[in-house]
Design a protein around this motif. Structure first.
Motif, short mmCIF file in Angstrom:
data_model
loop_
_atom_site.label_atom_id
_atom_site.label_comp_id
_atom_site.label_asym_id
_atom_site.label_seq_id
_atom_site.Cartn_x
_atom_site.Cartn_y
_atom_site.Cartn_z
N ALA A 1 0.82 -1.30 -0.08
CA ALA A 1 -0.10 0.01 0.20
C ALA A 1 0.74 1.18 0.09
O ALA A 1 0.47 2.34 -0.54
CB ALA A 1 -0.87 0.09 1.05
N ASP A 2 1.93 1.18 0.65
CA ASP A 2 2.91 2.33 0.87
C ASP A 2 3.49 2.64 -0.66
O ASP A 2 3.36 3.87 -1.14
CB ASP A 2 4.10 2.16 1.63
CG ASP A 2 3.55 2.16 3.17
OD1 ASP A 2 2.49 2.69 3.70
OD2 ASP A 2 4.30 1.71 4.02
N ALA A 3 3.85 1.63 -1.20
CA ALA A 3 4.45 1.86 -2.71
C ALA A 3 3.29 2.56 -3.54
O ALA A 3 3.46 3.54 -4.39
CB ALA A 3 4.80 0.72 -3.23
N LEU B 1 -8.57 2.24 -11.90
CA LEU B 1 -9.27 1.25 -12.16
C LEU B 1 -8.60 0.02 -12.32
O LEU B 1 -9.28 -1.14 -11.89
CB LEU B 1 -9.92 1.71 -13.55
CG LEU B 1 -11.01 2.89 -13.49
CD1 LEU B 1 -11.46 3.38 -14.71
CD2 LEU B 1 -12.61 2.29 -12.56
N LEU B 2 -7.55 -0.03 -12.86
CA LEU B 2 -6.65 -1.32 -13.20
C LEU B 2 -6.33 -1.78 -11.70
O LEU B 2 -6.26 -3.11 -11.50
CB LEU B 2 -5.72 -1.09 -14.30
CG LEU B 2 -6.06 -0.90 -15.45
CD1 LEU B 2 -4.89 -0.94 -16.60
CD2 LEU B 2 -6.92 -2.07 -16.04
N GLY B 3 -6.02 -1.02 -11.12
CA GLY B 3 -5.73 -1.32 -9.40
C GLY B 3 -6.61 -2.19 -8.81
O GLY B 3 -6.30 -3.17 -8.00
N GLU B 4 -7.75 -1.63 -9.08
CA GLU B 4 -9.00 -2.23 -8.25
C GLU B 4 -9.11 -3.70 -8.78
O GLU B 4 -9.32 -4.78 -7.97
CB GLU B 4 -10.38 -1.54 -8.64
CG GLU B 4 -10.42 -0.26 -7.72
CD GLU B 4 -11.73 0.37 -8.28
OE1 GLU B 4 -12.43 0.99 -7.33
OE2 GLU B 4 -12.16 0.46 -9.36
N GLU C 1 -8.47 0.27 0.70
CA GLU C 1 -8.94 1.41 0.96
C GLU C 1 -8.25 2.74 0.78
O GLU C 1 -8.90 3.91 0.16
CB GLU C 1 -8.65 1.32 2.83
CG GLU C 1 -9.26 2.76 3.57
CD GLU C 1 -8.89 2.57 4.92
OE1 GLU C 1 -9.25 3.65 5.65
OE2 GLU C 1 -8.70 1.51 5.41
N ASN C 2 -6.99 2.55 0.39
CA ASN C 2 -6.19 3.74 -0.41
C ASN C 2 -6.54 3.91 -1.77
O ASN C 2 -6.92 5.10 -2.30
CB ASN C 2 -4.72 3.30 -0.17
CG ASN C 2 -4.23 3.36 1.29
OD1 ASN C 2 -4.77 3.67 2.08
ND2 ASN C 2 -2.79 3.14 1.25
N ILE C 3 -7.13 2.81 -2.37
CA ILE C 3 -7.46 3.07 -3.65
C ILE C 3 -8.97 3.70 -3.65
O ILE C 3 -9.07 4.57 -4.47
CB ILE C 3 -7.59 1.69 -4.45
CG1 ILE C 3 -5.96 1.47 -4.84
CG2 ILE C 3 -8.48 1.78 -5.70
CD1 ILE C 3 -5.29 2.22 -6.07
N ALA C 4 -9.65 3.30 -2.87
CA ALA C 4 -11.08 3.78 -2.71
C ALA C 4 -10.97 5.31 -2.31
O ALA C 4 -11.78 6.08 -3.03
CB ALA C 4 -11.89 3.06 -1.47
N ILE C 5 -10.18 5.50 -1.45
CA ILE C 5 -9.80 7.29 -1.20
C ILE C 5 -9.35 8.00 -2.53
O ILE C 5 -9.86 9.22 -2.58
CB ILE C 5 -8.91 7.30 0.00
CG1 ILE C 5 -9.66 6.80 1.43
CG2 ILE C 5 -8.64 8.76 0.17
CD1 ILE C 5 -8.59 6.78 2.51
N PRO D 1 -9.06 12.69 -6.04
CA PRO D 1 -7.78 12.96 -6.65
C PRO D 1 -6.92 13.69 -6.07
O PRO D 1 -7.18 15.03 -5.17
CB PRO D 1 -8.14 13.66 -7.92
CG PRO D 1 -9.51 13.56 -8.20
CD PRO D 1 -10.20 13.33 -6.82
N GLU D 2 -5.62 13.28 -5.71
CA GLU D 2 -4.72 13.92 -5.03
C GLU D 2 -3.95 15.41 -5.57
O GLU D 2 -4.07 15.14 -6.78
CB GLU D 2 -3.53 13.14 -4.35
CG GLU D 2 -3.92 12.05 -3.76
CD GLU D 2 -3.02 11.09 -3.39
OE1 GLU D 2 -1.85 11.20 -3.55
OE2 GLU D 2 -3.01 10.03 -2.57
#
Length: 293
Positions: free
Chosen positions: A236-238, A259-262, A283-287, A292-293
């Motif tokens: 998750a950190d990477a 999307l591909l990460g999911e 959770e990180n992907i959902a946030i 967007p950061e």
């Protein structure tokens, strides 16, 4: 061997003409709207092959007619053909997303109708004609047309499979995702490396060995086992560092990554990745998807 005429001599039609001629089929006529590709391949075919412009169609008495025009033109080509045929040849089109139902005007005249779509990427007629061997072809249509199409596939050294007519659009979407969208995905990766100061040509060269090794893994293993990298390790950190690296004008590439990460998280879960780490990653992907950061 049966005789064949081809309507629509672009990349696919030209590739079929050359490959079928090498396989022993008699190529009667090449019917074109734009002569550019036809003029290139006609010297590579037997002298008996005739080149003709579409509309009005010349007399055609071939055993098989292949319509390889762009999808929006298939219906018009079939309707035009139906007024010129004296016999009842097998008629096949090469569209991936359309079924044999688009040839209804020819079926009404008693012609066996079907479709035959090669799962290969054809960038030009000459090189494309060499890609059919060992390729898969989706065959669909009535019984006689399907038999004729399967015989063509076998003569070209390919392998035929069939699906129900109603699934043609979904089948073709899968083909687009694994080919056209794959190219678009790699183009995004090349742009990301370009942002790192690497020229586009060098970026592609750098990525190709990785791409090939991934395809080798995918050939040997199922997708869950072939997945490698940060998502496979549930790091998750990477992934958070990846997400923070996208500039504001890279939003579309960032969206693709998310999307591909999911999907990659689902694959990592199927391969037995650490569940708490996966939940943190999910959770990180959902946030990131929400804001967007």
């Amino acid at each position: 061997m049966p005789s064949v005429s081809i309507v629509g001599i672009g990349r696919a039609g030209g590739a079929f003409a050359l490959a079928l001629s090498r396989a022993g089929y008699k190529i009667d006529r090449l019917i074109h709207r734009d002569p550019a590709t036809a003029a290139l391949i006609i010297p590579l075919l037997p002298d008996a092959t005739l080149l003709a412009s579409s509309g009005p169609f010349p007399p055609i008495d071939s055993d098989i007619i292949i319509i390889s025009t762009p999808d929006p033109e298939i219906c018009a080509a079939s309707e035009q053909l139906s007024g010129y045929l004296e016999s009842r040849p097998v008629v096949l089109h090469t569209s991936g997303s359309l079924s044999s139902e688009i040839l209804s005007s020819l079926a009404a005249r008693g012609c066996p109708t079907g479709s035959m779509h090669p799962l290969v990427s054809i960038s030009d007629a000459v090189s494309g004609s060499k890609t059919f061997a060992d390729a898969y072809f989706c065959v669909e249509g009535d019984k006689i047309a399907a038999i004729a199409a399967t015989s063509i596939v076998e003569a070209l050294g390919g392998m035929a499979f069939s699906i129900e007519t109603r699934y043609k659009p979904l089948y073709h979407a899968a083909a687009v995702m694994s080919s056209g969208h794959f190219v678009a995905l790699i183009d995004g990766a090349i742009e990301m490396l370009a942002r790192c100061g690497i020229e586009s040509d060098a970026a592609k060269a750098i990525l190709l060995p990785l791409i090939r090794s991934t395809l080798d893994n995918l050939e040997a293993k199922d997708p869950a086992q072939a997945l490698t990298g940060s998502f496979a390790r549930a790091d998750a950190d990477a992934v958070s560092r990846h997400l923070s690296s996208f500039d504001d004008d890279m939003q579309s590439i960032r969206d693709i990554y998310i999307l591909l990460g999911e999907r990659s998280i689902d694959l990592a879960s199927a391969s037995g990745a650490d569940r708490p780490s996966l939940e943190k990653l999910r959770e990180n992907i959902a946030i990131a998807k929400r804001k967007p950061e």
